[in-house]
Design an enzyme around this catalytic site. Structure first.
Site, PDB file in Angstrom:
ATOM      1  CE  LYS A 107      -5.694 -37.790  13.011  1.00  0.00           C
ATOM      2  NZ  LYS A 107      -6.476 -38.738  12.207  1.00  0.00           N
ATOM      3  CB  SER A 160      -7.589 -30.624  13.987  1.00  0.00           C
ATOM      4  OG  SER A 160      -7.060 -29.873  12.918  1.00  0.00           O
TER       5      SER A 160
END
Lengths: 317, 317
Positions: free
Chosen positions: B54, B304
């Site tokens: 992110k 992730s």
């Protein structure tokens, strides 16, 4: 009598093991820099094959054997990372590893060694039983004993981690590694002193297993007596090869509390997202606990391994 | 109306964020290859700053602002990794991040965001309260809203992970990533389809939050209704930008059980020594569970993130 390894042995080891090992990356973490007051460059050998730097030394020793020697197999007594490392290295060489292991070794260690195709001989959990078991296997098979740390080829192999570290980050002020039997620390000291002689070489050891610290102060090997620490990879005492190397090259050994080890371990899990075993956290604990106070210097930190039982973490009650 | 991001936007994002992000390494693991029947190349974005991919998208969005825009600050509503990522990116740009967060968000998430210097506005834990809170803050401050995934600059930033992956391992057969709101998957699809058009692009999603899978099958966005999964980063539904990109480029989305997620998560902790959050394990679960059966192909796997509460691991009772 075994020869001392030289820096040239480390160079040769790096070439020999290159096809078999991971070149681990260098990782940095700003929040740990902030907490520690220094700029840290981590060499994460927990990401090495078998989850520990030990695979470097075992691979160098096994691939240095002549074909005739290799055909006899290799042997060691160990319940730790060296056993798994030797098992995988032997399997790569296409030869047999005989591991003498105490009956009460953790199931996870047994299955790792078996998974790499080694043969385990169980014995009573005493040093004598382990040595007797090893001698019996060697007598029967002719296997070559590969000592976990007091072996020049093993030391040279362990030194390749520091060689890569200094290749990737040449401008360090200090390098710090954990000290158990001294194989990693010796290889590190030989590599750093040859390649970057102005870099300070620091060892880190649990207070509960501080034989290396006391040995360096006394100028002779003082073996551990009933060492106790959560850093189960650092219980062993220095050997006849590793003590003189450390004595010659180390600026000092910093000892740390159990609490500092657990705190450093959790920081590395939480902030670097790395699974490390307690032994790996000892250098960061040494940087943070305050006995060796440094400000704003650039430190290479070798993380030795990541083999830990995920069902029993020190911070989970 | 926002424009769709292009591959050129990803190239520009890579240049823009380069001084601020980690270039994460590529990691491989022979034992996971054996278990999975394929050759896997992991891109560990858990090692990225703030512990998740992110940070790439948030940094790209924040550093794309004009000085005038940046002076107003940035804002979002999130209790997850995007909040921390935006907080750190804003702090790097020297501007303020306003995070609207439900009161019941975990303490660890709050302290991460506060640690990066952001300002938190708490609200009731409903989507409406979060949106109202966000609008109120924007009205008061003039801050620029940075959406967690339905933003072309955020998508372009997330695509830089796949860009690096394909630079480092050009000869892949497939790339697989987890799908939540679709930001990472969209960026991945744009990067891979432009750079390596014959590489198959696969999404992975929990069965308990399979809105993307159902949306692709239906040919229109079908939002999640009460999704439940341990993969707490994948609860969101596709957006107006991410759905069309996925619809165009994805070969398919593989859904997986909770059990497969936990098993894959533990394998990555145990064998790769990486702390990953459940969402990160979803692609490996998809490779292993059998709905998408592959043999001996080379798969790039994007991990992730690694933000997980170490006191509450799914396998520790």
């Amino acid at each position: 009598m075994k020869d001392f390894p030289s820096f040239d042995d480390i160079r040769q080891a790096a070439q020999r093991i290159k096809p078999h090992v991971h070149r681990t990356p260098i990782l940095t973490c700003e929040s740990l820099d902030r907490i520690s007051g220094c700029k840290l460059f981590f060499k994460p050998e927990n990401l090495q094959k078998v989850g520990a730097f030990k695979f470097r030394g075992a691979t160098n020793a096994v691939f240095s054997l002549s074909d005739k020697e290799a055909a006899q197999g290799v042997a060691t007594h160990s319940s730790g990372n060296h056993a798994a490392a030797l098992a995988l290295a032997a399997s790569r060489r296409g030869t047999k590893a005989h591991i003498i292991m105490p009956q009460n070794a953790p199931a996870i260690k047994k299955s790792a060694v078996l998974g790499y195709g080694a043969e385990i001989t169980f014995c009573e959990p005493t040093l004598k039983a382990r040595e007797d078991g090893l001698n019996a296997v060697v007598e029967k098979t002719g296997a070559v004993i590969i000592h976990p740390y007091n072996d020049p080829l093993v030391i040279a192999g362990q030194g390749t981690a520091a060689l890569e570290l200094i290749e990737d980050v040449p401008d360090l002020d200090a390098v710090i590694a954990p000290v158990g039997g001294g194989g990693l620390m010796s290889g590190t000291a030989l590599a750093i002193s040859a390649l970057a002689p102005r870099v300070r070489i620091i060892g880190a050891e649990p207070s509960g297993a501080d034989d290396a610290c006391r040995s360096l102060q006394a100028g002779r090997i003082i073996p551990s007596q009933n060492p106790t620490t959560i850093a189960d990879g650092l219980l062993t005492s220095l050997g006849s090869l590793t003590f003189p190397i450390l004595h010659k090259h180390l600026e000092r050994i910093v000892t740390v509390s159990e609490q500092a080890i657990i705190s450093a371990m959790r920081q590395i899990w939480e902030r670097m997202k790395l699974v490390i075993e307690p032994s790996s956290a000892v250098p960061l604990a040494a940087i943070q606990e305050g006995q060796w106070k440094q400000q704003n210097i650039r430190i290479g930190v070798i993380l030795s391994g990541g083999n830990v039982n995920l069902d029993e973490l020190p911070w989970v009650k």
